[in-house]
Design a protein around this motif. Structure first.
Motif, PDB file in Angstrom:
ATOM      1  N   GLU A  66     -54.366  28.451 -39.803  1.00 27.73           N
ATOM      2  CA  GLU A  66     -55.202  29.250 -40.700  1.00 27.73           C
ATOM      3  C   GLU A  66     -54.394  29.683 -41.927  1.00 27.73           C
ATOM      4  OE1 GLU A  66     -57.014  32.279 -42.706  1.00 27.73           O
ATOM      5  OE2 GLU A  66     -55.322  32.836 -41.427  1.00 27.73           O
ATOM      6  N   TYR A  67     -53.139  30.063 -41.691  1.00 24.85           N
ATOM      7  CA  TYR A  67     -52.302  30.626 -42.759  1.00 24.85           C
ATOM      8  C   TYR A  67     -51.914  29.575 -43.802  1.00 24.85           C
ATOM      9  CZ  TYR A  67     -48.547  33.443 -44.835  1.00 24.85           C
ATOM     10  OH  TYR A  67     -47.744  34.133 -45.686  1.00 24.85           O
ATOM     11  N   VAL A  68     -51.374  28.433 -43.346  1.00 30.76           N
ATOM     12  CA  VAL A  68     -50.879  27.447 -44.324  1.00 30.76           C
ATOM     13  C   VAL A  68     -52.022  26.855 -45.144  1.00 30.76           C
ATOM     14  CG1 VAL A  68     -48.740  26.871 -43.114  1.00 30.76           C
ATOM     15  CG2 VAL A  68     -50.834  25.554 -42.628  1.00 30.76           C
ATOM     16  N   SER A  69     -53.224  26.803 -44.542  1.00 30.58           N
ATOM     17  CA  SER A  69     -54.354  26.223 -45.278  1.00 30.58           C
ATOM     18  C   SER A  69     -54.740  27.085 -46.479  1.00 30.58           C
ATOM     19  CB  SER A  69     -55.557  26.038 -44.350  1.00 30.58           C
ATOM     20  OG  SER A  69     -56.096  27.304 -44.010  1.00 30.58           O
ATOM     21  N   ARG A  70     -54.325  28.339 -46.465  1.00 23.15           N
ATOM     22  CA  ARG A  70     -54.605  29.200 -47.617  1.00 23.15           C
ATOM     23  C   ARG A  70     -53.797  28.796 -48.841  1.00 23.15           C
ATOM     24  NH1 ARG A  70     -53.437  35.184 -45.439  1.00 23.15           N
ATOM     25  NH2 ARG A  70     -54.191  34.886 -43.320  1.00 23.15           N
ATOM     26  N   PHE A  71     -52.652  28.134 -48.607  1.00 20.34           N
ATOM     27  CA  PHE A  71     -51.742  27.843 -49.709  1.00 20.34           C
ATOM     28  C   PHE A  71     -51.911  26.439 -50.255  1.00 20.34           C
ATOM     29  CE2 PHE A  71     -49.815  31.296 -47.381  1.00 20.34           C
ATOM     30  CZ  PHE A  71     -49.515  32.171 -48.406  1.00 20.34           C
ATOM     31  N   HIS A  72     -51.985  25.466 -49.348  1.00 25.25           N
ATOM     32  CA  HIS A  72     -52.099  24.075 -49.794  1.00 25.25           C
ATOM     33  C   HIS A  72     -52.731  23.253 -48.678  1.00 25.25           C
ATOM     34  CE1 HIS A  72     -51.007  20.164 -51.488  1.00 25.25           C
ATOM     35  NE2 HIS A  72     -50.798  20.803 -52.617  1.00 25.25           N
ATOM     36  N   PRO A  73     -53.667  22.369 -49.036  1.00 25.34           N
ATOM     37  CA  PRO A  73     -54.351  21.595 -47.992  1.00 25.34           C
ATOM     38  C   PRO A  73     -53.401  20.699 -47.189  1.00 25.34           C
ATOM     39  CG  PRO A  73     -54.958  20.826 -50.206  1.00 25.34           C
ATOM     40  CD  PRO A  73     -54.209  22.106 -50.373  1.00 25.34           C
ATOM     41  N   ARG A  74     -52.258  20.345 -47.783  1.00 29.52           N
ATOM     42  CA  ARG A  74     -51.336  19.459 -47.076  1.00 29.52           C
ATOM     43  C   ARG A  74     -50.157  20.206 -46.462  1.00 29.52           C
ATOM     44  NH1 ARG A  74     -49.208  16.413 -51.081  1.00 29.52           N
ATOM     45  NH2 ARG A  74     -47.984  15.363 -49.522  1.00 29.52           N
ATOM     46  N   MET A  75     -50.155  21.520 -46.567  1.00 32.36           N
ATOM     47  CA  MET A  75     -49.011  22.266 -46.028  1.00 32.36           C
ATOM     48  C   MET A  75     -48.999  22.214 -44.500  1.00 32.36           C
ATOM     49  SD  MET A  75     -47.651  26.139 -46.865  1.00 32.36           S
ATOM     50  CE  MET A  75     -47.321  25.784 -48.594  1.00 32.36           C
ATOM     51  N   GLN A  76     -47.827  21.955 -43.938  1.00 34.29           N
ATOM     52  CA  GLN A  76     -47.654  21.916 -42.501  1.00 34.29           C
ATOM     53  C   GLN A  76     -47.016  23.219 -42.036  1.00 34.29           C
ATOM     54  OE1 GLN A  76     -48.340  18.941 -40.438  1.00 34.29           O
ATOM     55  NE2 GLN A  76     -49.533  18.684 -42.315  1.00 34.29           N
ATOM     56  N   GLY A  77     -47.481  23.728 -40.904  1.00 33.35           N
ATOM     57  CA  GLY A  77     -46.887  24.928 -40.310  1.00 33.35           C
ATOM     58  C   GLY A  77     -46.298  24.565 -38.963  1.00 33.35           C
ATOM     59  N   LEU A  78     -45.000  24.842 -38.790  1.00 26.14           N
ATOM     60  CA  LEU A  78     -44.328  24.460 -37.546  1.00 26.14           C
ATOM     61  C   LEU A  78     -43.832  25.701 -36.803  1.00 26.14           C
ATOM     62  CD1 LEU A  78     -42.169  21.432 -38.796  1.00 26.14           C
ATOM     63  CD2 LEU A  78     -44.559  21.462 -38.059  1.00 26.14           C
ATOM     64  N   THR A  79     -44.011  25.676 -35.487  1.00 29.93           N
ATOM     65  CA  THR A  79     -43.524  26.749 -34.628  1.00 29.93           C
ATOM     66  C   THR A  79     -42.869  26.107 -33.411  1.00 29.93           C
ATOM     67  OG1 THR A  79     -44.149  28.808 -33.503  1.00 29.93           O
ATOM     68  CG2 THR A  79     -45.789  27.037 -33.476  1.00 29.93           C
ATOM     69  N   GLY A  80     -42.686  26.869 -32.359  1.00 30.61           N
ATOM     70  CA  GLY A  80     -42.045  26.330 -31.154  1.00 30.61           C
ATOM     71  C   GLY A  80     -41.593  27.467 -30.275  1.00 30.61           C
ATOM     72  N   SER A  81     -40.752  27.158 -29.307  1.00 30.04           N
ATOM     73  CA  SER A  81     -40.177  28.215 -28.483  1.00 30.04           C
ATOM     74  C   SER A  81     -39.141  28.967 -29.314  1.00 30.04           C
ATOM     75  CB  SER A  81     -39.511  27.614 -27.242  1.00 30.04           C
ATOM     76  OG  SER A  81     -38.380  26.856 -27.640  1.00 30.04           O
ATOM     77  N   GLN A  82     -38.727  30.127 -28.827  1.00 31.09           N
ATOM     78  CA  GLN A  82     -37.674  30.877 -29.524  1.00 31.09           C
ATOM     79  C   GLN A  82     -36.438  30.000 -29.709  1.00 31.09           C
ATOM     80  OE1 GLN A  82     -37.886  33.890 -30.817  1.00 31.09           O
ATOM     81  NE2 GLN A  82     -39.615  34.883 -29.789  1.00 31.09           N
ATOM     82  N   GLU A  83     -36.112  29.210 -28.678  1.00 32.48           N
ATOM     83  CA  GLU A  83     -34.906  28.384 -28.730  1.00 32.48           C
ATOM     84  C   GLU A  83     -35.069  27.265 -29.754  1.00 32.48           C
ATOM     85  OE1 GLU A  83     -36.505  29.243 -25.898  1.00 32.48           O
ATOM     86  OE2 GLU A  83     -35.052  30.789 -25.338  1.00 32.48           O
ATOM     87  N   GLN A  84     -36.239  26.641 -29.773  1.00 32.19           N
ATOM     88  CA  GLN A  84     -36.475  25.545 -30.727  1.00 32.19           C
ATOM     89  C   GLN A  84     -36.378  26.046 -32.164  1.00 32.19           C
ATOM     90  OE1 GLN A  84     -40.325  24.296 -29.123  1.00 32.19           O
ATOM     91  NE2 GLN A  84     -39.470  22.270 -28.703  1.00 32.19           N
ATOM     92  N   VAL A  85     -36.968  27.207 -32.391  1.00 29.29           N
ATOM     93  CA  VAL A  85     -36.936  27.772 -33.745  1.00 29.29           C
ATOM     94  C   VAL A  85     -35.508  28.173 -34.119  1.00 29.29           C
ATOM     95  CG1 VAL A  85     -37.649  29.793 -35.100  1.00 29.29           C
ATOM     96  CG2 VAL A  85     -39.347  28.501 -33.787  1.00 29.29           C
ATOM     97  N   ALA A  86     -34.806  28.776 -33.177  1.00 29.97           N
ATOM     98  CA  ALA A  86     -33.418  29.180 -33.453  1.00 29.97           C
ATOM     99  C   ALA A  86     -32.558  27.960 -33.777  1.00 29.97           C
ATOM    100  CB  ALA A  86     -32.843  29.930 -32.255  1.00 29.97           C
ATOM    101  N   ASP A  87     -32.790  26.873 -33.073  1.00 28.23           N
ATOM    102  CA  ASP A  87     -32.007  25.655 -33.309  1.00 28.23           C
ATOM    103  C   ASP A  87     -32.292  25.083 -34.693  1.00 28.23           C
ATOM    104  OD1 ASP A  87     -30.209  23.588 -32.318  1.00 28.23           O
ATOM    105  OD2 ASP A  87     -31.970  22.293 -32.494  1.00 28.23           O
ATOM    106  N   ALA A  88     -33.573  25.030 -35.063  1.00 32.80           N
ATOM    107  CA  ALA A  88     -33.926  24.524 -36.398  1.00 32.80           C
ATOM    108  C   ALA A  88     -33.331  25.418 -37.482  1.00 32.80           C
ATOM    109  CB  ALA A  88     -35.449  24.440 -36.547  1.00 32.80           C
ATOM    110  N   ALA A  89     -33.435  26.731 -37.289  1.00 28.70           N
ATOM    111  CA  ALA A  89     -32.919  27.678 -38.283  1.00 28.70           C
ATOM    112  C   ALA A  89     -31.409  27.526 -38.432  1.00 28.70           C
ATOM    113  CB  ALA A  89     -33.277  29.108 -37.878  1.00 28.70           C
ATOM    114  N   ARG A  90     -30.739  27.301 -37.324  1.00 31.48           N
ATOM    115  CA  ARG A  90     -29.281  27.152 -37.359  1.00 31.48           C
ATOM    116  C   ARG A  90     -28.883  25.955 -38.222  1.00 31.48           C
ATOM    117  NH1 ARG A  90     -28.492  26.333 -32.148  1.00 31.48           N
ATOM    118  NH2 ARG A  90     -29.103  28.455 -31.653  1.00 31.48           N
ATOM    119  N   ARG A  91     -29.635  24.879 -38.126  1.00 31.25           N
ATOM    120  CA  ARG A  91     -29.280  23.675 -38.882  1.00 31.25           C
ATOM    121  C   ARG A  91     -29.451  23.866 -40.386  1.00 31.25           C
ATOM    122  NH1 ARG A  91     -28.226  19.403 -35.753  1.00 31.25           N
ATOM    123  NH2 ARG A  91     -28.982  19.473 -33.617  1.00 31.25           N
TER     124      ARG A  91
END
Ligand code: NI
Length: 229
Positions: free
Chosen positions: A142-167
Protein backbone atom coordinates in the motif's frame (compact mmCIF):
# COMPACT_ATOMS: atom_id res chain seq x y z
CA UNK A 1 63.33 6.31 -5.38
CA UNK A 2 62.38 3.60 -2.93
CA UNK A 3 62.56 6.14 -0.11
CA UNK A 4 60.13 8.35 -1.97
CA UNK A 5 57.69 5.46 -2.39
CA UNK A 6 57.99 4.65 1.31
CA UNK A 7 57.40 8.26 2.19
CA UNK A 8 54.34 8.45 -0.04
CA UNK A 9 52.98 5.21 1.45
CA UNK A 10 53.49 6.61 4.92
CA UNK A 11 51.72 9.83 3.98
CA UNK A 12 48.81 7.89 2.49
CA UNK A 13 48.55 5.75 5.63
CA UNK A 14 48.51 8.89 7.77
CA UNK A 15 45.89 10.45 5.52
CA UNK A 16 43.62 7.41 5.67
CA UNK A 17 44.15 6.99 9.41
CA UNK A 18 43.41 10.65 9.92
CA UNK A 19 40.27 10.39 7.82
CA UNK A 20 39.12 7.40 9.82
CA UNK A 21 39.66 9.31 13.06
CA UNK A 22 37.96 12.34 11.53
CA UNK A 23 35.00 10.19 10.52
CA UNK A 24 34.86 8.74 14.03
CA UNK A 25 34.79 12.17 15.59
CA UNK A 26 32.57 13.97 13.11
CA UNK A 27 29.97 11.37 12.34
CA UNK A 28 26.43 12.56 12.92
CA UNK A 29 24.22 10.95 15.55
CA UNK A 30 22.86 7.84 13.92
CA UNK A 31 25.52 7.77 11.23
CA UNK A 32 27.52 4.56 11.27
CA UNK A 33 31.28 4.80 11.27
CA UNK A 34 31.45 3.09 7.89
CA UNK A 35 29.12 5.65 6.36
CA UNK A 36 30.97 8.50 7.99
CA UNK A 37 34.27 7.16 6.67
CA UNK A 38 32.86 6.72 3.16
CA UNK A 39 31.47 10.23 3.27
CA UNK A 40 34.69 11.83 4.48
CA UNK A 41 36.77 9.87 1.96
CA UNK A 42 34.46 10.91 -0.82
CA UNK A 43 34.91 14.52 0.25
CA UNK A 44 38.67 14.07 0.49
CA UNK A 45 38.97 12.67 -3.01
CA UNK A 46 36.45 15.06 -4.47
CA UNK A 47 33.70 12.49 -5.02
CA UNK A 48 31.09 15.05 -4.11
CA UNK A 49 32.56 17.81 -6.23
CA UNK A 50 31.47 18.88 -9.68
CA UNK A 51 34.76 17.37 -10.86
CA UNK A 52 33.23 13.95 -10.38
CA UNK A 53 31.85 13.45 -13.88
CA UNK A 54 29.41 10.80 -12.78
CA UNK A 55 27.73 12.65 -9.91
CA UNK A 56 26.79 11.47 -6.44
CA UNK A 57 29.37 10.21 -3.98
CA UNK A 58 31.66 7.59 -5.45
CA UNK A 59 32.93 4.83 -3.22
CA UNK A 60 36.65 4.84 -2.65
CA UNK A 61 38.64 2.23 -4.54
CA UNK A 62 38.41 -1.12 -2.81
CA UNK A 63 35.27 -0.36 -0.83
CA UNK A 64 32.38 -2.64 -1.74
CA UNK A 65 28.81 -2.02 -0.65
CA UNK A 66 25.80 -4.12 -1.50
CA UNK A 67 25.72 -7.77 -2.50
CA UNK A 68 23.51 -10.74 -1.74
CA UNK A 69 20.29 -10.44 0.24
CA UNK A 70 17.33 -12.64 0.99
CA UNK A 71 14.07 -10.79 1.60
CA UNK A 72 10.31 -10.86 0.94
CA UNK A 73 8.62 -8.55 -1.54
CA UNK A 74 5.31 -6.72 -1.12
CA UNK A 75 3.39 -9.62 -2.64
CA UNK A 76 4.79 -11.99 -0.01
CA UNK A 77 7.21 -13.69 -2.43
CA UNK A 78 10.75 -14.55 -1.34
CA UNK A 79 13.29 -12.57 -3.36
CA UNK A 80 17.06 -12.27 -3.51
CA UNK A 81 19.45 -9.95 -5.32
CA UNK A 82 19.12 -12.37 -8.24
CA UNK A 83 15.57 -11.13 -8.85
CA UNK A 84 17.10 -7.74 -9.62
CA UNK A 85 20.12 -8.98 -11.58
CA UNK A 86 20.66 -7.03 -14.77
CA UNK A 87 18.64 -4.09 -13.49
CA UNK A 88 19.71 -0.93 -11.77
CA UNK A 89 18.17 0.01 -8.46
CA UNK A 90 17.65 3.27 -6.68
CA UNK A 91 17.54 1.82 -3.20
CA UNK A 92 16.54 3.32 0.12
CA UNK A 93 16.31 1.83 3.60
CA UNK A 94 13.46 3.27 5.64
CA UNK A 95 10.05 2.40 7.06
CA UNK A 96 6.44 3.15 6.34
CA UNK A 97 5.66 4.70 9.73
CA UNK A 98 8.42 7.29 9.28
CA UNK A 99 6.91 10.73 9.93
CA UNK A 100 9.16 12.83 7.73
CA UNK A 101 12.45 11.85 6.09
CA UNK A 102 11.42 8.60 4.41
CA UNK A 103 8.41 10.03 2.53
CA UNK A 104 10.55 12.91 1.30
CA UNK A 105 13.35 10.63 0.11
CA UNK A 106 10.99 8.18 -1.57
CA UNK A 107 9.30 11.08 -3.35
CA UNK A 108 12.73 12.24 -4.51
CA UNK A 109 13.60 8.76 -5.81
CA UNK A 110 10.28 8.48 -7.64
CA UNK A 111 10.83 11.88 -9.27
CA UNK A 112 14.39 10.89 -10.21
CA UNK A 113 13.14 7.73 -11.93
CA UNK A 114 10.54 9.70 -13.88
CA UNK A 115 13.19 12.25 -14.87
CA UNK A 116 15.14 9.47 -16.60
CA UNK A 117 12.66 9.29 -19.47
CA UNK A 118 13.16 6.17 -21.60
CA UNK A 119 16.04 5.01 -19.38
CA UNK A 120 13.63 4.72 -16.44
CA UNK A 121 12.66 1.19 -17.45
CA UNK A 122 16.18 0.02 -16.58
CA UNK A 123 15.92 1.36 -13.02
CA UNK A 124 13.78 -0.08 -10.21
CA UNK A 125 13.01 2.11 -7.20
CA UNK A 126 13.25 -0.05 -4.07
CA UNK A 127 12.44 0.48 -0.40
CA UNK A 128 13.89 -2.03 2.05
CA UNK A 129 12.21 -1.63 5.42
CA UNK A 130 14.26 -1.48 8.59
CA UNK A 131 11.07 -2.02 10.59
CA UNK A 132 9.94 -5.52 9.55
CA UNK A 133 7.88 -5.88 12.71
CA UNK A 134 5.28 -3.41 11.41
CA UNK A 135 6.10 -3.39 7.70
CA UNK A 136 4.36 -6.48 6.48
CA UNK A 137 4.19 -7.14 2.73
CA UNK A 138 0.62 -5.78 2.65
CA UNK A 139 1.63 -2.63 4.54
CA UNK A 140 4.55 -2.09 2.15
CA UNK A 141 2.43 -2.74 -0.94
CA UNK A 142 0.00 0.00 0.00
CA UNK A 143 2.80 2.39 0.98
CA UNK A 144 5.16 2.10 -2.02
CA UNK A 145 2.26 2.39 -4.47
CA UNK A 146 1.72 5.92 -3.19
CA UNK A 147 5.13 6.96 -4.51
CA UNK A 148 5.67 5.14 -7.78
CA UNK A 149 3.78 2.39 -9.62
CA UNK A 150 7.01 0.44 -10.11
CA UNK A 151 8.42 0.90 -6.62
CA UNK A 152 9.22 -2.36 -4.84
CA UNK A 153 8.91 -2.75 -1.07
CA UNK A 154 11.01 -5.44 0.59
CA UNK A 155 10.78 -6.82 4.12
CA UNK A 156 11.72 -10.06 5.85
CA UNK A 157 12.64 -11.46 9.22
CA UNK A 158 14.59 -9.29 11.64
CA UNK A 159 17.69 -11.31 10.73
CA UNK A 160 17.17 -10.98 6.97
CA UNK A 161 16.71 -7.24 7.24
CA UNK A 162 19.71 -6.87 9.55
CA UNK A 163 21.86 -8.82 7.08
CA UNK A 164 20.78 -6.67 4.12
CA UNK A 165 21.34 -3.48 6.12
CA UNK A 166 24.79 -4.64 7.15
CA UNK A 167 25.85 -5.09 3.53
CA UNK A 168 24.91 -1.47 2.82
CA UNK A 169 26.24 -0.22 6.16
CA UNK A 170 22.84 1.08 7.09
CA UNK A 171 22.40 2.15 10.69
CA UNK A 172 19.02 1.75 12.36
CA UNK A 173 17.69 1.49 15.88
CA UNK A 174 14.32 1.46 17.56
CA UNK A 175 13.40 4.55 19.55
CA UNK A 176 10.72 4.11 22.18
CA UNK A 177 8.74 7.17 23.15
CA UNK A 178 7.29 7.36 26.61
CA UNK A 179 4.46 9.63 25.52
CA UNK A 180 3.32 7.56 22.53
CA UNK A 181 2.27 4.01 21.92
CA UNK A 182 4.04 3.83 18.56
CA UNK A 183 7.81 3.66 18.42
CA UNK A 184 10.02 5.42 15.90
CA UNK A 185 13.04 4.12 14.04
CA UNK A 186 16.25 6.10 13.94
CA UNK A 187 18.08 5.35 10.70
CA UNK A 188 20.63 6.57 8.17
CA UNK A 189 19.22 8.07 5.00
CA UNK A 190 21.47 7.53 2.00
CA UNK A 191 20.04 6.74 -1.42
CA UNK A 192 22.04 4.00 -3.16
CA UNK A 193 22.47 3.59 -6.89
CA UNK A 194 23.01 -0.15 -7.32
CA UNK A 195 24.39 -1.58 -10.55
CA UNK A 196 23.15 -4.65 -12.45
CA UNK A 197 25.67 -6.76 -10.51
CA UNK A 198 24.16 -5.78 -7.15
CA UNK A 199 27.05 -3.52 -6.14
CA UNK A 200 26.65 0.12 -5.13
CA UNK A 201 27.93 2.54 -7.79
CA UNK A 202 27.15 5.80 -6.07
CA UNK A 203 25.38 7.09 -3.02
CA UNK A 204 23.49 10.29 -2.43
CA UNK A 205 23.12 12.34 0.68
CA UNK A 206 19.58 13.00 1.92
CA UNK A 207 19.65 16.53 0.53
CA UNK A 208 20.32 15.40 -3.06
CA UNK A 209 17.49 16.43 -5.40
CA UNK A 210 15.77 14.34 -8.08
CA UNK A 211 17.70 16.07 -10.86
CA UNK A 212 21.05 15.32 -9.23
CA UNK A 213 20.14 11.68 -8.74
CA UNK A 214 18.73 11.35 -12.25
CA UNK A 215 21.82 12.96 -13.80
CA UNK A 216 24.19 10.67 -11.88
CA UNK A 217 22.09 7.61 -12.72
CA UNK A 218 22.00 8.53 -16.39
CA UNK A 219 25.78 9.01 -16.43
CA UNK A 220 26.34 5.59 -14.87
CA UNK A 221 23.91 3.92 -17.29
CA UNK A 222 25.59 5.54 -20.28
CA UNK A 223 29.04 4.56 -19.05
CA UNK A 224 27.91 0.95 -18.53
CA UNK A 225 26.38 0.87 -22.01
CA UNK A 226 29.46 2.34 -23.72
CA UNK A 227 31.68 -0.21 -25.46
CA UNK A 228 34.86 -0.94 -23.50
CA UNK A 229 37.81 0.84 -25.02
NI1 NI B 1 12.69 7.61 7.95
Amino acid sequence: MLRLVRLLALLLALLLGGTWAYAWVTRAPGESLGEAFAGRLALLFGGQQAGSALGGMQLPQGMVLGGPFSLVDQTGKAVTEQNFAGQWMLLYFGYTYCPDVCPTELGTIAAAVDALGPLAEKVVPVLITIDPQRDTPAQLAEYVSRFHPRMQGLTGSQEQVADAARRYRVYYARVNRAEAAEYLMDHSSFVYLVGPDGRVRALFRPEAGPDDIAAATRAQLMRAAAPAS
